[in-house]
Structure formats: structure tokens, C-alpha cells
Design an enzyme around this catalytic site. Structure first.
Site, mmCIF file in Angstrom:
data_model
loop_
_atom_site.group_PDB
_atom_site.id
_atom_site.type_symbol
_atom_site.label_atom_id
_atom_site.label_comp_id
_atom_site.label_asym_id
_atom_site.label_seq_id
_atom_site.Cartn_x
_atom_site.Cartn_y
_atom_site.Cartn_z
ATOM 1 N N TYR A 53 0.851 -1.188 0.000
ATOM 2 C CA TYR A 53 0.000 0.000 0.000
ATOM 3 C C TYR A 53 0.889 1.241 0.000
ATOM 4 O O TYR A 53 1.689 1.455 0.912
ATOM 5 C CB TYR A 53 -0.919 0.019 1.217
ATOM 6 N N SER A 207 -13.695 -3.615 0.756
ATOM 7 C CA SER A 207 -14.668 -2.903 -0.092
ATOM 8 C C SER A 207 -16.111 -3.239 0.267
ATOM 9 O O SER A 207 -16.921 -3.580 -0.605
ATOM 10 C CB SER A 207 -14.418 -3.207 -1.574
ATOM 11 N N PRO A 208 -16.485 -3.157 1.554
ATOM 12 C CA PRO A 208 -17.849 -3.518 1.957
ATOM 13 C C PRO A 208 -18.910 -2.565 1.422
ATOM 14 O O PRO A 208 -20.099 -2.895 1.449
ATOM 15 C CB PRO A 208 -17.782 -3.464 3.482
ATOM 16 N N LEU A 209 -18.484 -1.395 0.934
ATOM 17 C CA LEU A 209 -19.428 -0.433 0.370
ATOM 18 C C LEU A 209 -19.412 -0.462 -1.158
ATOM 19 O O LEU A 209 -19.781 0.513 -1.817
ATOM 20 C CB LEU A 209 -19.112 0.980 0.874
ATOM 21 N N GLY A 212 -17.432 2.139 -2.820
ATOM 22 C CA GLY A 212 -18.044 3.454 -2.650
ATOM 23 C C GLY A 212 -19.365 3.624 -3.364
ATOM 24 O O GLY A 212 -20.125 4.565 -3.085
ATOM 25 N N LEU A 214 -22.140 1.875 -3.231
ATOM 26 C CA LEU A 214 -23.341 1.645 -2.427
ATOM 27 C C LEU A 214 -23.733 2.842 -1.563
ATOM 28 O O LEU A 214 -24.833 2.859 -1.001
ATOM 29 C CB LEU A 214 -23.141 0.406 -1.544
ATOM 30 N N GLY A 216 -24.398 5.575 -2.822
ATOM 31 C CA GLY A 216 -25.298 6.322 -3.680
ATOM 32 C C GLY A 216 -24.685 7.533 -4.333
ATOM 33 O O GLY A 216 -25.363 8.238 -5.092
#
Length: 327
Positions: A53, A207-209, A212, A214, A216
Site C-alpha cells: 500500500y 470494499s464492503p461499500l 463506494g 453503495l 449512492g
């Protein structure tokens, strides 16, 4: 923040983790300090990084902040090794490379040990038992407290975990596996998640969203300050901007409206409370975004909302997952 056991181990971690993928590249030291302090003050403990990273800058920056901002004992630091900047070989799971990479990570982090050390990906060019021996040596030497793997598919995870369990007391059991998991990416439910549940391995979703999506923010356009507008991250977001993802995002928005919460909270609560999940890893750009994510602590989705989201985002899994006689 609620604490959960990492797999079938005694290690307890916060049920939301802080990701540092952009630290040292898109996230400077000032913003990183705000993020870490906000996370710690909310009761967060699990901080996820990797040796690649920011070409090592993420670990270096985290190490500086541990030294001057947050007590080392209050954090559960997870890092990874195995990814290499070689166009002909993306991953190096050899014992020599992995142990050298761990020593370099410890030097950047300014610590004698990491709490969780993971192989970043499966290396088909190295015997798996050699890769796993590096984990054993890291734990037996005290340089890592627990070990895991990342981005292993179902058979790879099951083979690795079973190999480790075959010699209890000699080999260290796998505590964690890290893969992408969200309402937009449920592929791990086919074989990885059942294997992890059966073998007592804690899942750390990245990346649970949905990268990005999700939240909206991309429903009408791409915000100028978003990852989707970034030259190096736009290709990362693009796969989740199709019509299929759009229907799921609309459903998340509908659920959020009905619960008087945000789409971010709905999407994060859904993955956080899935069977087998220990802690989703959230990569916020600033403290304000992180605070919004951490506000999910007070939210539990009603069963009917979960079922509706399950239905609208259900992946197509047929043979051999379903009864073959009905196909």
C-alpha cells in the site's frame, strides 16, 4: 464498539476495521492522524494495511502515528505480504520473500510484532506448504501473533486451512481470510464463506461499500472529489457502475429512506452482520466519512429489509451449489 473474536481464536477485534490502502498516496499524514484518532476514540482497534500500500508508505505512516498518537497496545495491526511489482509474477509466496517482507514491514511500522499477518494472494508457482511454513515461522518467532490469507478462492482456503490443522501445536491455524464482499460482490458466498465458516476462519470483508458505489454518490454523476474521478482509482470503481449495480443501489436507497438512515449505513450493516463476518474493512478518505461509517454501530437491519436486500442482490449460483437433480 462491539468486539468480536477473529475466527476460532481468542483474539478480539472491533467489528469495523480501518483500511489504509490510500495512506501515503492519496491520504496525507494529517488526514491519516485524524482518521486513526477518530477510529480509536470510537472504540475501534483493527487497522488493516499491506506492504505494497503506497509502496510501503502506508505502513511507514501508520508506524509514525502509533509512536506519537495512539498506544500500540490499543491497536490490532494486520498487514499482508506476497504482492510484488513484477509484471511477470504478481505474487511471490516463497518462504524467503515472505519472511523478508515481514521484517521490512516491522521496520516500517516501528514495532516488534504484528497482530495478524496475511499472505496477500495465492502463488501458484510456490508449493503451498512452503508458503504456509512462512506463517508458522512468523508466529513461532513472535513476529506475528496470528496468521491468515487473503484473496484465496474456496479450494485454496480449504486446502491451506486443512494443512495447518493437520499438525496442531506445530502449525498455526489460520485465523482470518480477507476478500471483497458487499451487496455488489457476493461471489465468496459460493465456496469461500462456507469453507471459512466450517473451518473457523474469520472473514474480513474489503470494499464492503462496493468500492463506494453503495453510498449512492454515483447515482446521478461522478463527484469530482470521488475515487471514481481519480485517474488511478476510476478503473477500480467502474465495474460497479452498470445497470445491475444500479438496481441494487436503488434498493439500498429505498431501505435507507424507510429506516431514516443513510445508504452507507444500510450497506455496511448488511455485510457486517452476515454469517462468518468478523469485521468489514472501511477505507474512508477523511474523518467525516469515517464518522459516518462508524455511526452504523447503533443500527441493526430488520429481518424483512435483509431479506429484500438479499433477494435483489442474489448472485446466480446453480450447479453444483443447488441440488443437481432439479436442474
Amino acid at each position: 464498539m462491539e468486539q468480536r473474536h477473529l475466527g476460532r481464536t481468542g483474539l478480539r477485534v472491533s467489528r469495523i476495521g480501518l483500511g489504509t490502502l490510500t495512506w501515503g498516496r492519496d491520504t496525507d499524514e494529517h488526514d491519516a492522524a485524524d482518521l486513526l484518532k477518530t477510529f480509536w476514540e470510537a472504540g475501534g482497534s483493527l487497522v488493516d494495511t499491506a506492504d505494497v500500500y503506497g509502496d510501503g508508505e502506508s505502513e511507514y505512516l501508520l508506524g509514525r502515528l502509533i509512536e506519537g498518537l495512539i498506544p500500540r497496545r490499543d491497536l490490532v495491526i494486520s498487514t499482508k505480504a506476497g504482492s510484488v511489482p513484477d509484471p511477470d509474477r504478481r505474487f511471490d509466496g516463497s518462504r524467503g520473500h515472505l519472511l523478508s517482507a515481514l521484517d521490512a514491514s516491522l521496520a516500517r511500522l516501528g514495532t516488534d510484532y504484528v497482530d495478524v499477518w496475511q499472505v496477500h494472494a495465492y502463488d501458484p508457482d510456490t508449493p503451498l506448504e512452503e508458503t504456509l511454513q512462512a506463517l508458522d515461522l512468523a508466529v513461532s518467532s513472535g513476529r506475528a501473533r496470528y496468521a491468515g490469507v487473503s484473496n484465496f478462492c474456496g479450494w485454496q482456503l480449504a486446502k491451506a486451512a486443512t494443512w495447518q490443522l493437520a499438525a496442531p501445536g506445530t502449525r498455526t491455524r489460520l485465523a482470518a481470510t480477507q476478500l471483497e464482499y458487499s451487496l455488489l460482490q457476493r461471489g465468496i458466498e459460493r465456496e469461500v464463506l462456507p469453507a471459512a465458516l466450517d473451518l473457523g476462519i474469520g472473514l474480513l470483508p474489503s470494499s464492503p461499500l462496493g468500492r463506494g458505489v453503495l453510498t449512492g454518490k454515483y447515482r446521478d454523476a461522478t463527484p469530482a472529489d470521488s475515487r471514481g474521478a481519480s485517474d488511478h482509482l476510476a478503473p477500480f470503481v467502474a465495474p460497479y457502475l452498470d445497470d445491475t449495480a444500479g438496481h441494487i443501489v436503488d434498493a439500498v436507497q429505498t431501505a435507507a429512506d424507510g429506516l431514516a438512515v443513510t445508504p452507507l449505513q444500510v450497506a455496511l450493516a448488511w455485510v457486517r452482520d452476515r454469517p462468518g463476518v468478523t469485521a468489514p474493512i472501511v477505507g474512508a478518505r477523511n474523518a467525516q466519512q469515517l464518522t459516518a461509517a462508524l455511526s452504523v454501530e447503533a443500527l441493526s437491519l430488520p429481518d424483512e429489509i435483509c431479506r429484500a436486500l438479499d433477494d435483489v442482490s442474489a448472485p446466480v449460483h446453480r450447479y453444483p451449489d443447488h441440488d443437481w437433480s432439479t436442474l
